[in-house]
Write an enzyme that holds these catalytic residues in place. Structure first.
Site, short mmCIF file in Angstrom:
data_model
loop_
_atom_site.label_atom_id
_atom_site.label_comp_id
_atom_site.label_asym_id
_atom_site.label_seq_id
_atom_site.Cartn_x
_atom_site.Cartn_y
_atom_site.Cartn_z
N GLU A 59 37.23 42.60 34.05
CA GLU A 59 36.73 41.27 33.70
C GLU A 59 35.78 40.72 34.76
OE1 GLU A 59 40.23 38.91 33.21
OE2 GLU A 59 40.83 39.92 31.36
N ASP A 116 46.02 36.68 42.95
CA ASP A 116 45.41 36.55 41.63
C ASP A 116 45.73 35.18 41.06
OD1 ASP A 116 44.39 38.85 39.34
OD2 ASP A 116 45.07 36.89 38.61
N HIS A 129 37.78 45.51 42.63
CA HIS A 129 38.98 44.94 43.25
C HIS A 129 40.16 45.83 42.91
CE1 HIS A 129 38.06 43.11 39.35
NE2 HIS A 129 39.36 43.14 39.12
P1 5GP Z 1 40.04 42.75 36.11
O1 5GP Z 1 40.45 42.56 34.68
O2 5GP Z 1 38.57 42.53 36.31
O3 5GP Z 1 40.54 44.04 36.71
O4 5GP Z 1 40.82 41.64 36.92
C1 5GP Z 1 40.26 40.41 37.27
C2 5GP Z 1 41.37 39.57 37.85
O5 5GP Z 1 40.77 38.48 38.56
C3 5GP Z 1 42.30 38.96 36.81
O6 5GP Z 1 43.63 39.38 37.07
C4 5GP Z 1 42.11 37.46 36.97
O7 5GP Z 1 43.31 36.75 36.80
C5 5GP Z 1 41.56 37.35 38.38
N1 5GP Z 1 40.67 36.22 38.60
C6 5GP Z 1 39.61 35.87 37.82
N2 5GP Z 1 38.99 34.79 38.33
C7 5GP Z 1 39.68 34.46 39.47
C8 5GP Z 1 39.51 33.42 40.43
O8 5GP Z 1 38.61 32.59 40.36
N3 5GP Z 1 40.40 33.40 41.46
C9 5GP Z 1 41.40 34.32 41.58
N4 5GP Z 1 42.23 34.19 42.63
N5 5GP Z 1 41.59 35.30 40.68
C10 5GP Z 1 40.74 35.38 39.64
#
Ligand code: 5GP
Length: 116
Positions: A96, A31, A101
């Site tokens: 987000e 992440d 994932h």
């Molecule tokens: P969600 O809130 O959708 O469950 O988690 C999305 C996750 O994706 C977040 O923890 C955020 O830090 C991670 N994330 C968002 N954009 C990127 C990216 O471009 N690269 C990586 N490695 N992680 C990302």
């Protein structure tokens, strides 16, 4: 119509990420904003926007997320003390990025699952 996110670009290696594992079904990478010493995202290579879009044909890839999570937890030395696997869905779930994932989070005591 599902809209691609940066995760599709990471899977195709068109965007930078620290990829730890990849096979024909899933990809795992660190992440970008880790919430714990170990914070890895495991994604199906096929775009599935949310858990609400999961169909029986996705079961092989989604099952693979767990076996790869188990392997990466062991490799990162967090299996015995424990870790948390999280999958958020839609706005109230805090999602987000709309490419499902599994968060593998560990390396410290994580506390209660939900704040009050
Ligand atoms: P969600 O809130 O959708 O469950 O988690 C999305 C996750 O994706 C977040 O923890 C955020 O830090 C991670 N994330 C968002 N954009 C990127 C990216 O471009 N690269 C990586 N490695 N992680 C990302």
């Amino acid at each position: 119509m599902a809209v691609e996110t940066v995760f599709s670009k990471i899977i195709r290696r068109e965007a930078n990420a620290d990829i730890l594992y990849q096979d024909e079904l899933v990809t795992a990478f660190r992440d970008i904003h880790p919430r714990a010493p170990v914070h890895i995202l495991l994604v199906p290579n096929q775009l599935i926007p949310t858990v609400n879009d999961v169909e029986p044909q996705h079961e092989a890839a989604l099952g693979r997320l767990f076996s790869v999570a188990r392997k990466l937890a062991a490799e990162h030395g967090i299996a015995d003390k424990g870790y948390r696997l999280i999958m958020n869905c839609n706005a109230h779930g805090g999602q987000e990025v709309y490419h499902i994932h599994l968060h593998l989070v560990g390396g410290r005591a994580l506390g209660p699952m939900l704040s009050r």
